[in-house]
Design a protein around this motif. Structure first.
Motif, mmCIF file in Angstrom:
data_model
loop_
_atom_site.group_PDB
_atom_site.id
_atom_site.type_symbol
_atom_site.label_atom_id
_atom_site.label_comp_id
_atom_site.label_asym_id
_atom_site.label_seq_id
_atom_site.Cartn_x
_atom_site.Cartn_y
_atom_site.Cartn_z
ATOM 1 N N HIS A 186 0.816 -1.212 0.000
ATOM 2 C CA HIS A 186 0.000 0.000 0.000
ATOM 3 C C HIS A 186 0.851 1.264 0.000
ATOM 4 O O HIS A 186 0.386 2.338 0.378
ATOM 5 C CB HIS A 186 -0.961 -0.001 1.193
ATOM 6 N N ASN A 187 2.104 1.113 -0.413
ATOM 7 C CA ASN A 187 2.962 2.282 -0.575
ATOM 8 C C ASN A 187 4.133 1.926 -1.481
ATOM 9 O O ASN A 187 4.485 0.767 -1.644
ATOM 10 C CB ASN A 187 3.459 2.800 0.774
ATOM 11 N N ILE A 188 4.705 2.957 -2.091
ATOM 12 C CA ILE A 188 5.868 2.780 -2.964
ATOM 13 C C ILE A 188 6.550 4.135 -3.089
ATOM 14 O O ILE A 188 5.886 5.177 -3.036
ATOM 15 C CB ILE A 188 5.451 2.229 -4.349
ATOM 16 N N THR A 189 7.848 4.119 -3.220
ATOM 17 C CA THR A 189 8.606 5.339 -3.488
ATOM 18 C C THR A 189 8.987 5.329 -4.956
ATOM 19 O O THR A 189 9.554 4.353 -5.446
ATOM 20 C CB THR A 189 9.871 5.408 -2.616
ATOM 21 N N VAL A 190 8.640 6.395 -5.670
ATOM 22 C CA VAL A 190 8.978 6.495 -7.084
ATOM 23 C C VAL A 190 9.995 7.607 -7.276
ATOM 24 O O VAL A 190 9.981 8.612 -6.568
ATOM 25 C CB VAL A 190 7.727 6.731 -7.964
ATOM 26 N N LEU A 191 10.881 7.382 -8.232
ATOM 27 C CA LEU A 191 11.897 8.381 -8.556
ATOM 28 C C LEU A 191 11.412 9.223 -9.728
ATOM 29 O O LEU A 191 10.892 8.690 -10.713
ATOM 30 C CB LEU A 191 13.214 7.697 -8.902
ATOM 31 N N VAL A 192 11.576 10.529 -9.606
ATOM 32 C CA VAL A 192 11.105 11.474 -10.608
ATOM 33 C C VAL A 192 12.243 12.416 -10.993
ATOM 34 O O VAL A 192 13.282 12.452 -10.332
ATOM 35 C CB VAL A 192 9.886 12.275 -10.085
ATOM 36 N N GLN A 193 12.016 13.177 -12.039
ATOM 37 C CA GLN A 193 12.994 14.190 -12.458
ATOM 38 C C GLN A 193 12.821 15.444 -11.607
ATOM 39 O O GLN A 193 11.698 15.836 -11.294
ATOM 40 C CB GLN A 193 12.795 14.546 -13.936
ATOM 41 N N ARG A 194 13.934 16.047 -11.222
ATOM 42 C CA ARG A 194 13.843 17.281 -10.440
ATOM 43 C C ARG A 194 13.270 18.407 -11.284
ATOM 44 O O ARG A 194 13.291 18.359 -12.506
ATOM 45 C CB ARG A 194 15.205 17.667 -9.872
ATOM 46 N N ASP A 195 12.706 19.389 -10.611
ATOM 47 C CA ASP A 195 12.144 20.588 -11.245
ATOM 48 C C ASP A 195 10.986 20.284 -12.194
ATOM 49 O O ASP A 195 10.783 20.970 -13.185
ATOM 50 C CB ASP A 195 13.231 21.390 -11.972
ATOM 51 N N GLU A 196 10.238 19.221 -11.928
ATOM 52 C CA GLU A 196 9.048 18.869 -12.697
ATOM 53 C C GLU A 196 7.887 18.681 -11.730
ATOM 54 O O GLU A 196 8.078 18.280 -10.585
ATOM 55 C CB GLU A 196 9.239 17.568 -13.486
ATOM 56 N N GLN A 197 6.678 18.955 -12.185
ATOM 57 C CA GLN A 197 5.477 18.650 -11.415
ATOM 58 C C GLN A 197 4.857 17.402 -12.013
ATOM 59 O O GLN A 197 4.790 17.256 -13.239
ATOM 60 C CB GLN A 197 4.488 19.813 -11.473
ATOM 61 N N TYR A 198 4.369 16.495 -11.143
ATOM 62 C CA TYR A 198 3.838 15.219 -11.597
ATOM 63 C C TYR A 198 2.396 15.010 -11.149
ATOM 64 O O TYR A 198 1.986 15.510 -10.100
ATOM 65 C CB TYR A 198 4.689 14.069 -11.053
ATOM 66 N N LEU A 199 1.663 14.260 -11.960
ATOM 67 C CA LEU A 199 0.326 13.783 -11.639
ATOM 68 C C LEU A 199 0.472 12.305 -11.290
ATOM 69 O O LEU A 199 1.223 11.586 -11.949
ATOM 70 C CB LEU A 199 -0.602 13.940 -12.839
ATOM 71 N N PHE A 200 -0.257 11.842 -10.279
ATOM 72 C CA PHE A 200 -0.170 10.452 -9.847
ATOM 73 C C PHE A 200 -1.557 9.822 -9.821
ATOM 74 O O PHE A 200 -2.532 10.478 -9.436
ATOM 75 C CB PHE A 200 0.421 10.355 -8.434
ATOM 76 N N LEU A 201 -1.636 8.560 -10.230
ATOM 77 C CA LEU A 201 -2.853 7.756 -10.137
ATOM 78 C C LEU A 201 -2.470 6.402 -9.572
ATOM 79 O O LEU A 201 -1.375 5.903 -9.798
ATOM 80 C CB LEU A 201 -3.478 7.526 -11.516
ATOM 81 N N VAL A 202 -3.389 5.787 -8.822
ATOM 82 C CA VAL A 202 -3.180 4.411 -8.364
ATOM 83 C C VAL A 202 -4.394 3.607 -8.753
ATOM 84 O O VAL A 202 -5.502 4.105 -8.812
ATOM 85 C CB VAL A 202 -2.922 4.336 -6.833
#
Length: 103
Positions: A87-103
């Motif tokens: 029921h959890n996970i850590t995801v790596l993203v690019q710096r200086d970007e805004q992200y949308l998330f869905l599960v």
């Protein structure tokens, strides 16, 4: 097609590709059987500039897909994704970007 969500509408498309060219596109609309699970409630929290901790509520013993992108169009066409039965996970993203998330 396996591992689809119960009582959910899907659109499936197919076509043939040969040395003579592509066939016309064929579509079918289906709704899977069973009882649809409750929608999970997602929380996304930045850990630092390149990691986001995603956690959610929902039924146990199922596999969740986590999808994320920098735009709605990318989220629809080609999102980044991971799967987990937790029921959890850590995801790596690019710096200086805004992200949308869905599960």
């Amino acid at each position: 097609v396996a591992n689809l969500t119960a009582h959910t509408p899907y659109e499936i498309s197919a076509w043939a590709k040969t040395e003579l060219g592509d066939s016309p596109l064929s579509f079918v609309h289906v709704v899977t059987s069973g009882t649809r699970p409750a929608s999970p409630s997602l929380k996304a929290k930045a850990i630092n500039q390149t990691a986001v901790e995603c956690s959610w509520t929902g039924p146990r013993n199922v596999v969740y897909g986590i999808f994320y992108a920098t735009s709605f169009l990318e989220l629809y066409r080609s999102p980044h994704n991971s799967t987990t039965s937790a029921h959890n996970i850590t995801v790596l993203v690019q710096r200086d970007e805004q992200y949308l998330f869905l599960v």
